[in-house]
Structures are given as C-alpha cells and as structure tokens.
Design an enzyme around this catalytic site. Structure first.
Site, PDB file in Angstrom:
ATOM      1  CE  LYS A 114       3.893   5.117  -8.353  1.00 33.73           C
ATOM      2  NZ  LYS A 114       5.064   4.417  -7.817  1.00 33.73           N
TER       3      LYS A 114
ATOM      4  CG  ASP B 118      -2.165  -0.593   1.122  1.00 38.36           C
ATOM      5  OD1 ASP B 118      -2.524  -0.884  -0.021  1.00 38.36           O
ATOM      6  OD2 ASP B 118      -2.837  -0.790   2.134  1.00 38.36           O
TER       7      ASP B 118
ATOM      8  CG  MET C 263      -8.884   7.543   6.299  1.00 38.71           C
ATOM      9  SD  MET C 263      -9.694   6.228   5.353  1.00 38.71           S
ATOM     10  CE  MET C 263     -10.607   5.402   6.639  1.00 38.71           C
TER      11      MET C 263
HETATM   12  N1  SAH Z   1      -5.029   0.152   8.545  1.00 43.40           N
HETATM   13  C1  SAH Z   1      -4.501   1.442   8.945  1.00 43.40           C
HETATM   14  C2  SAH Z   1      -5.463   2.562   8.644  1.00 43.40           C
HETATM   15  C3  SAH Z   1      -5.790   2.722   7.191  1.00 43.40           C
HETATM   16  S1  SAH Z   1      -6.827   4.098   6.871  1.00 43.40           S
HETATM   17  C4  SAH Z   1      -4.116   1.392  10.415  1.00 43.40           C
HETATM   18  O1  SAH Z   1      -4.488   0.446  11.130  1.00 43.40           O
HETATM   19  O2  SAH Z   1      -3.401   2.295  10.852  1.00 43.40           O
HETATM   20  C5  SAH Z   1      -5.647   5.358   6.543  1.00 43.40           C
HETATM   21  C6  SAH Z   1      -5.635   6.368   7.663  1.00 43.40           C
HETATM   22  O3  SAH Z   1      -4.870   5.889   8.759  1.00 43.40           O
HETATM   23  C7  SAH Z   1      -4.983   7.681   7.313  1.00 43.40           C
HETATM   24  O4  SAH Z   1      -5.871   8.520   6.625  1.00 43.40           O
HETATM   25  C8  SAH Z   1      -4.700   8.229   8.686  1.00 43.40           C
HETATM   26  O5  SAH Z   1      -5.862   8.710   9.306  1.00 43.40           O
HETATM   27  C9  SAH Z   1      -4.279   6.976   9.421  1.00 43.40           C
HETATM   28  N2  SAH Z   1      -2.813   6.802   9.424  1.00 43.40           N
HETATM   29  C10 SAH Z   1      -2.135   5.778   8.889  1.00 43.40           C
HETATM   30  N3  SAH Z   1      -0.810   5.916   9.131  1.00 43.40           N
HETATM   31  C11 SAH Z   1      -0.668   7.046   9.846  1.00 43.40           C
HETATM   32  C12 SAH Z   1       0.434   7.740  10.419  1.00 43.40           C
HETATM   33  N4  SAH Z   1       1.683   7.273  10.314  1.00 43.40           N
HETATM   34  N5  SAH Z   1       0.198   8.872  11.095  1.00 43.40           N
HETATM   35  C13 SAH Z   1      -1.044   9.349  11.235  1.00 43.40           C
HETATM   36  N6  SAH Z   1      -2.122   8.745  10.719  1.00 43.40           N
HETATM   37  C14 SAH Z   1      -1.951   7.604  10.045  1.00 43.40           C
END
Ligand code: SAH
Length: 416
Positions: free
Chosen positions: A231, A209, A346
């Site tokens: 991509k 991803d 998000m």
């Molecule tokens: N599966 C992922 C979430 C996917 S949705 C998890 O468990 O973390 C994608 C969202 O995750 C982003 O829009 C943001 O809100 C959050 N996110 C993912 N990585 C992040 C990071 N390093 N710092 C802050 N927010 C993050």
C-alpha cells in the site's frame, strides 16, 4: 507406590553420554543428545544407516561390539536402547553401581531416569513427564507447543537469540531492535517454516508483501503493528527505499521487526537490498529462507522440477523484462539451448515474446509447458500446453498473475 520424579535440565555439553544399542530407539535419542553438545559414545554391534551417517560425519564415537562395564568409564548418563531385557539389566546394574543415571527404553520401572516429551520455542524448553503414559505426555506437550506459538511474549525471547541466529548474537538486551527477513512460502499458510512462524509470533512490527498469505496475518496478536508494504505509494524503487527506512527506524526504536515476504526472501524478493540497508544502519538481521514458488508452484501442479532420466537441471528466471529490453540481464538465447527445466516467474505479460525467443534460438515448439496460477491456494489453476501454443492458450484461459510458467519435459513426467 512410586514417588514423583524430580525434574532437572542436564547440561551435557562436552560430557560423556553412553548409548547402548544402535537401532530405532537409539536413532531417535541421539540427535537431542548431540544438540545438547554431549560427547556421545555408541556401543552396538550394528547401527542403523542414520546413526552410521552421524558416525561417518565424526559427530559421535562408536565401538562396534556388545557392552562391557568399562564403556561407562567417565560417563555422566547412560541410555539403554536395546530390546534384550537381560542385556539391558546388566547395563543398568553397572550404571547403578557407579551412580550413573540410566534411561531404559525396554523397562521404565527399572530406569533411574525418564526422558520427557519436549518442545522448544527459541530459548524456552518445555519437558513433560506423563506419569508413565508417553502418549499423555505427548498430548500435553502438543497443547503447550500450540499455546507457546501464539502466546509467548516477545520480551521473553528477544534478549536471548537461538544459537542459529548468529547474526543477532551480539545485540544483547531488549533495547536493541532487530529485523528478521522471513520467507512466508508460496501461498498456503501452512507452508511457512517452523522458525518463520515462531519469529512471526514474536514480532512487534510485521511488514508484509502483497503475496504473503493473508491467513498468516490473521493470526497475529492484536497489538502487533502491521505495515502493508503493497500500500506504500510512489513508484517501485521509491517504495523500496521507504520499506528499508521503516525496517531500520522501527528496529532502531527497539522493535523486533519481521519483514514477511512471499516465497523465499532472496528469490526476486529484494531481500538483499533490505539486508544491506539494515546492515548499513547497524541493525542486526536474521534471514529465514522460505519455500519458493519457483519450486512449489510446479510441485503443486504435479510437476517435479527435476526427474530421473528427464531433467538434470532447473533454471529459475525472471520474465519481468521483455527479452529485447536493454535492461534485461537474462541470456534467453543461451537458455533456449538447455534441455532441462525452465521456470519463469513474473512472466505472463511477456510470455509471447519469451516463447518466441526461445523457439527462435532452438528450443522445440513441441516442448511441454504449463502455467500455474495462485499455486498452493484454494484458487490454484493449472494450464498445460506446449511452448509453441502456451502464450495464446494463456490468453484464452484468462490466467493472471501471480503465476509461474514451467517449460520442459518434466511437465509431462508424472502425467504420461
Ligand atoms: N520470492 C518469491 C517470488 C517473488 S516474485 C518466491 O520465492 O516465490 C513474484 C512472482 O512469484 C510472481 O509474479 C509469480 O511469478 C511467482 N509467485 C509467487 N507466488 C506464487 C503462487 N502462489 N503461484 C504462482 N506463482 C507465484
């Protein structure tokens, strides 16, 4: 002059192993014995809390007293884990008389068996004896562990899944491919799990991803096929179908496919859809949970999602859809009535509408709030504010996705 030891792998499943002593050494030895399936008898007047918990859980037998020779009835192996040399010697003597191998924590020269430093890589076990120097053994073990993590050929492990990979247990040989849905963690490449990392090093194909830490991909073997899922053209739903198809096709062609996803695969990660697509095609799937940004991003900013006396709950919610969107499944007015921690993923685009909705339904505009951008990476940024002001502050500070929004008194819990 002592001879070299003769190495063996003991198959202890269902076999009696006696551990004499209930202190720190026994606490360290017992888990590996249980992992090997041994029928463990602990003989000790007292136990550490960790050993006590295993006894309470019914994992092993405990006789609460000092050692007597009858304790070795039926034993295949004995571990002496007591400090008192006289007591230890008397156990050794009984063991020797009965031809039972005896490990001595107090005196290795008096022992008839030595415990090696061990590292495991899936089905492979490496045991190192350091010729009397445990630190040398551990140094060699650590070097081999690092080597295995990078070099072990996928062929060597694909046909014998580890016992915890129950869902892959029936595939047998190399011809049948499989898929692992692996959580890569929130951003810091060190925050992948040990199991996730091992599977990554074994992959033939990696489908990654956008949010996956780039450094993890840097370390893949050069012959690994890397598919960058971000991509893939087309819209989001068509792209997801496309990804599902890649997973299934490669696995059916015999490859071990690692689907590497940011954070945890099942937290807004569409992992469930990928699992169902594989299942429908008869492809076995292993799921390896990951450190989710919903907990790790607040933590990286010094915000505990729960704190004693402050918050007894945390709710993780997607802010992807605006609160008034007919497609939204989130009951924002109900969330406004909670006292605990709200973690919004998000949510930047809709933050003004989200905070206005929460305030309109009763959450105080003074509630502490924070935004954490690119948490656990070198470019992490943190903005602290209040529920009433954060949407405007965010724009002023020019914060961008990926970011997590945290609402609740925990924002100030360690910062007061
Ligand atoms: N599966 C992922 C979430 C996917 S949705 C998890 O468990 O973390 C994608 C969202 O995750 C982003 O829009 C943001 O809100 C959050 N996110 C993912 N990585 C992040 C990071 N390093 N710092 C802050 N927010 C993050």
């Amino acid at each position: 002059m002592t001879s070299n030891p003769y190495p063996l792998g003991l198959r202890l499943h269902g076999r009696r192993v006696v551990v004499v002593g209930g202190g720190a050494v026994a606490t360290r030895r017992v888990p590996a014995l249980l992992d090997a399936g041994a029928d463990v008898l602990l003989v000790a007047p007292e136990l550490t809390p960790a050993l006590r918990a295993r006894v309470d859980a019914g994992r092993l037998h405990w006789v609460q007293r000092r050692f007597v020779p009858e304790d070795l009835d039926g034993a295949w192996l004995v571990h002496v884990a007591v400090d008192d040399p006289i007591a230890a010697a008397s156990v050794s003597a009984v063991a020797a008389e009965r031809r039972i191998f005896c490990v001595r924590a107090d005196d290795r020269t008096a022992a008839t068996a030595w415990t090696p430093a061990v590292t495991r890589h899936g089905p492979v076990t490496v045991a190192v004896l350091g010729g009397g120097d445990p630190r040398r053994a551990m140094t060699v073990r650590d070097a081999i562990r690092d080597l295995l993590a990078v070099r072990l050929a996928p062929d060597a492990t694909a046909s014998t899944p580890s016992p915890s990979d129950a869902s892959t247990g029936t595939t047998g040989g190399r011809q049948a491919g499989r898929v692992a849905l692996v959580g890569a963690g929130p951003g810091d490449p060190e925050l992948i799990t040990v199991k996730g990392w091992r599977l990554l090093t074994e992959a033939d194909v990696v489908v990654a991803d956008r949010l996956v830490p780039g450094l993890l991909l840097d370390e893949l073997r050069p012959d690994v096929e890397l598919v960058d899922a971000s991509k893939i053209p087309y819209g989001p739903s068509r792209a997801q179908e496309e990804i599902n198809q890649i997973l299934v096709d490669r696995a059916l062609a015999g490859a071990f496919v690692v689907r590497l996803k940011g954070g945890d695969p099942y937290v807004f990660g569409r992992g469930g859809e990928e699992l169902l697509a594989c299942a429908a095609a008869g492809v076995p799937v292993t799921v390896v949970p990951g450190v989710t940004s919903s907990i790790a991003a607040p933590a990286a900013a010094g915000i505990p999602v729960t704190h004693r006396g402050v918050a007894h709950e945390f709710t993780v919610v997607s802010g992807h859809l605006a609160p008034d969107s007919p497609a939204s499944l989130v009951r924002w007015h109900a969330l406004a009535g909670l006292h605990g921690t709200l973690v919004i993923l998000m949510g930047l685009k809709n933050l003004a509408a989200i905070t206005a909705t929460l305030i309109a339904h009763g959450r105080s505009p003074q509630t502490p709030a924070a935004v954490v951008q690119e948490a656990t990476t070198g470019t992490q940024r943190v903005l602290r504010s209040t529920l009433g002001a954060i949407a405007a502050d965010l724009v002023a500070a020019d914060l961008r996705p990926p970011a997590v929004v945290v609402v609740g008194d925990v924002v100030d819990a360690l910062n007061g």
